[in-house]
Motif scaffolding. Structure first.
Motif, PDB file in Angstrom:
ATOM      1  N   GLN A  98       7.382  -6.398   0.624  1.00 34.67           N
ATOM      2  CA  GLN A  98       7.589  -5.349  -0.456  1.00 34.67           C
ATOM      3  C   GLN A  98       7.925  -4.330   0.352  1.00 34.67           C
ATOM      4  OE1 GLN A  98       7.945  -6.424  -3.578  1.00 34.67           O
ATOM      5  NE2 GLN A  98       7.442  -8.605  -2.920  1.00 34.67           N
ATOM      6  N   TYR A  99       8.903  -4.077   0.766  1.00 34.32           N
ATOM      7  CA  TYR A  99       9.560  -3.119   1.799  1.00 34.32           C
ATOM      8  C   TYR A  99       9.377  -1.641   0.874  1.00 34.32           C
ATOM      9  CZ  TYR A  99      10.258  -7.102   4.723  1.00 34.32           C
ATOM     10  OH  TYR A  99       9.975  -8.262   5.439  1.00 34.32           O
ATOM     11  N   THR A 100      10.078  -1.600  -0.226  1.00 34.40           N
ATOM     12  CA  THR A 100      10.183  -0.502  -1.003  1.00 34.40           C
ATOM     13  C   THR A 100       9.033  -0.104  -1.411  1.00 34.40           C
ATOM     14  OG1 THR A 100      12.372  -0.992  -1.883  1.00 34.40           O
ATOM     15  CG2 THR A 100      11.187   0.554  -3.354  1.00 34.40           C
ATOM     16  N   ALA A 101       7.893  -1.047  -1.721  1.00 30.09           N
ATOM     17  CA  ALA A 101       6.457  -0.609  -2.150  1.00 30.09           C
ATOM     18  C   ALA A 101       5.822   0.095  -0.801  1.00 30.09           C
ATOM     19  CB  ALA A 101       5.952  -1.732  -2.584  1.00 30.09           C
ATOM     20  N   LEU A 150      11.871   9.035   3.017  1.00 28.19           N
ATOM     21  CA  LEU A 150      12.069   7.560   2.843  1.00 28.19           C
ATOM     22  C   LEU A 150      11.232   7.174   1.401  1.00 28.19           C
ATOM     23  CD1 LEU A 150      13.024   4.897   4.146  1.00 28.19           C
ATOM     24  CD2 LEU A 150      10.819   4.957   5.276  1.00 28.19           C
ATOM     25  N   GLY A 151      10.076   7.621   1.173  1.00 31.27           N
ATOM     26  CA  GLY A 151       9.302   7.292   0.029  1.00 31.27           C
ATOM     27  C   GLY A 151      10.002   7.635  -1.195  1.00 31.27           C
ATOM     28  N   ASN A 152      10.732   8.727  -1.060  1.00 34.00           N
ATOM     29  CA  ASN A 152      11.553   9.072  -2.332  1.00 34.00           C
ATOM     30  C   ASN A 152      12.567   8.379  -2.672  1.00 34.00           C
ATOM     31  OD1 ASN A 152       9.800  11.517  -2.531  1.00 34.00           O
ATOM     32  ND2 ASN A 152      11.401  12.751  -1.671  1.00 34.00           N
ATOM     33  N   ASP A 153      13.297   7.790  -1.528  1.00 33.61           N
ATOM     34  CA  ASP A 153      14.423   6.818  -1.821  1.00 33.61           C
ATOM     35  C   ASP A 153      13.793   5.443  -2.646  1.00 33.61           C
ATOM     36  OD1 ASP A 153      16.342   8.202  -0.567  1.00 33.61           O
ATOM     37  OD2 ASP A 153      16.181   7.363   1.225  1.00 33.61           O
ATOM     38  N   GLY A 154      12.799   5.046  -1.935  1.00 33.53           N
ATOM     39  CA  GLY A 154      11.893   3.783  -2.534  1.00 33.53           C
ATOM     40  C   GLY A 154      11.583   3.991  -4.005  1.00 33.53           C
ATOM     41  N   ALA A 155      11.141   5.334  -4.347  1.00 35.38           N
ATOM     42  CA  ALA A 155      10.368   5.685  -5.804  1.00 35.38           C
ATOM     43  C   ALA A 155      11.441   5.624  -6.594  1.00 35.38           C
ATOM     44  CB  ALA A 155       9.597   6.925  -5.609  1.00 35.38           C
ATOM     45  N   HIS A 156      13.010   5.960  -6.393  1.00 39.74           N
ATOM     46  CA  HIS A 156      14.038   6.160  -7.420  1.00 39.74           C
ATOM     47  C   HIS A 156      14.878   5.057  -7.386  1.00 39.74           C
ATOM     48  CE1 HIS A 156      12.634  10.273  -7.947  1.00 39.74           C
ATOM     49  NE2 HIS A 156      12.908  10.500  -6.631  1.00 39.74           N
ATOM     50  N   PHE A 157      14.926   4.509  -8.607  1.00 40.41           N
ATOM     51  CA  PHE A 157      15.998   3.359  -8.964  1.00 40.41           C
ATOM     52  C   PHE A 157      17.278   3.660  -8.640  1.00 40.41           C
ATOM     53  CE2 PHE A 157      18.554   0.724 -11.857  1.00 40.41           C
ATOM     54  CZ  PHE A 157      18.198  -0.557 -11.682  1.00 40.41           C
ATOM     55  N   ILE A 162      15.700  -0.149   1.110  1.00 44.97           N
ATOM     56  CA  ILE A 162      14.489   0.005   2.169  1.00 44.97           C
ATOM     57  C   ILE A 162      14.615  -1.335   3.124  1.00 44.97           C
ATOM     58  CG2 ILE A 162      11.861   0.701   2.827  1.00 44.97           C
ATOM     59  CD1 ILE A 162      13.515   2.828   1.423  1.00 44.97           C
ATOM     60  N   THR A 163      14.966  -1.290   4.022  1.00 46.15           N
ATOM     61  CA  THR A 163      14.869  -2.364   5.145  1.00 46.15           C
ATOM     62  C   THR A 163      13.554  -2.617   5.728  1.00 46.15           C
ATOM     63  OG1 THR A 163      15.482  -1.220   6.950  1.00 46.15           O
ATOM     64  CG2 THR A 163      17.385  -1.941   5.479  1.00 46.15           C
ATOM     65  N   ARG A 164      13.584  -4.006   5.984  1.00 48.06           N
ATOM     66  CA  ARG A 164      12.046  -4.247   6.955  1.00 48.06           C
ATOM     67  C   ARG A 164      11.852  -3.158   7.883  1.00 48.06           C
ATOM     68  NH1 ARG A 164       9.746  -6.942  11.093  1.00 48.06           N
ATOM     69  NH2 ARG A 164       7.992  -8.296  10.316  1.00 48.06           N
ATOM     70  N   GLN A 165      12.973  -2.772   8.890  1.00 45.98           N
ATOM     71  CA  GLN A 165      12.779  -2.153   9.803  1.00 45.98           C
ATOM     72  C   GLN A 165      12.336  -0.540   9.217  1.00 45.98           C
ATOM     73  OE1 GLN A 165      13.276  -3.121  13.550  1.00 45.98           O
ATOM     74  NE2 GLN A 165      11.926  -0.950  13.423  1.00 45.98           N
TER      75      GLN A 165
END
Length: 221
Positions: A98-101, A150-157, A162-165
């Protein structure tokens, strides 16, 4: 409130099992939710492991989270417990793919660092506040801002994927920020204190800063 059995995933055989509870220890630091550490014994292997659970509404123990053994290195105890727990959850998200999480949890870690140092303002301003107070250097400031973004990118639909790397880098950099902020800085201050205490007092004859002199007698043949 204890249970003789608890559904958990055994870290050894990787199977969901009804593990037998051996003993539990409660913990509460006055903030957040009370929690307990429980020593479990797998009903299939059998192998021992330790899980952490939080107490909700004063009566319901939450989902068990594996604390030991872990494939990752344990964080230094100088890092506040709540922040270590946030990074542990981020690591669990990464292991589950769960890379976005993971990115979102890392952002929470950075916010926790700011709060623990009473940094003021928005998350962006709070990081700048840490830098201006000398708690982090310029490079760590850039890292922390990158992790926050990076966390902001993951938090917004609909944000950037967000890749594994990305997630793996976020975990590595977050741990570096924690170690620098809570561990290395304190160790360096303790080192300087020990060095200062170990310096011998100056002799009366050398109080003016000049080097001590000595008289040599005649050399015998």
């Amino acid at each position: 409130m204890s249970l003789p059995f608890l559904m958990a995933i055994c870290p050894t055989c990787q199977r969901p099992v009804a593990a037998m509870e051996d003993r539990s220890v409660s913990y509460y630091d006055g903030e957040g939710l009370p929690c307990r550490f429980t020593l479990m014994c797998c009903s299939a292997c059998p192998q021992a492991f330790v899980v952490l659970q939080e107490l909700y509404a004063g009566q319901h123990w939450g989902q068990p989270e594996l604390m030991w053994p872990s494939a990752t290195k344990a964080l230094n105890q100088a890092i506040p417990f709540k922040i270590r727990k946030e990074l542990s959850e981020a690591t669990q998200c990464f292991k589950a793919g769960q890379y976005t999480a993971t990115a979102v949890m890392v952002r929470r870690v950075i916010e926790g660092v700011c709060r623990s140092h009473n940094a003021t303002g928005t998350p962006f301003k709070a990081l700048d506040d840490l830098y201006e107070r000398g708690l982090i250097d310029k490079r760590l400031l850039e890292w922390a801002h990158g992790l926050r973004a990076l966390g902001n990118d993951g938090a917004h639909f609909g944000g950037k994927p967000i890749t594994r790397q990305d997630a793996e880098d976020a975990l590595t950099l977050a741990e570096a920020v924690l170690n620098y902020t809570y561990v290395f800085t304190r160790q360096y201050e303790e080192f300087k204190q020990r060095r200062a205490e170990s310096v011998p007092p100056s002799d009366e004859g050398t109080s003016n800063g000049s080097a001590p002199t000595c008289e040599l007698g005649p050399v015998s043949e």
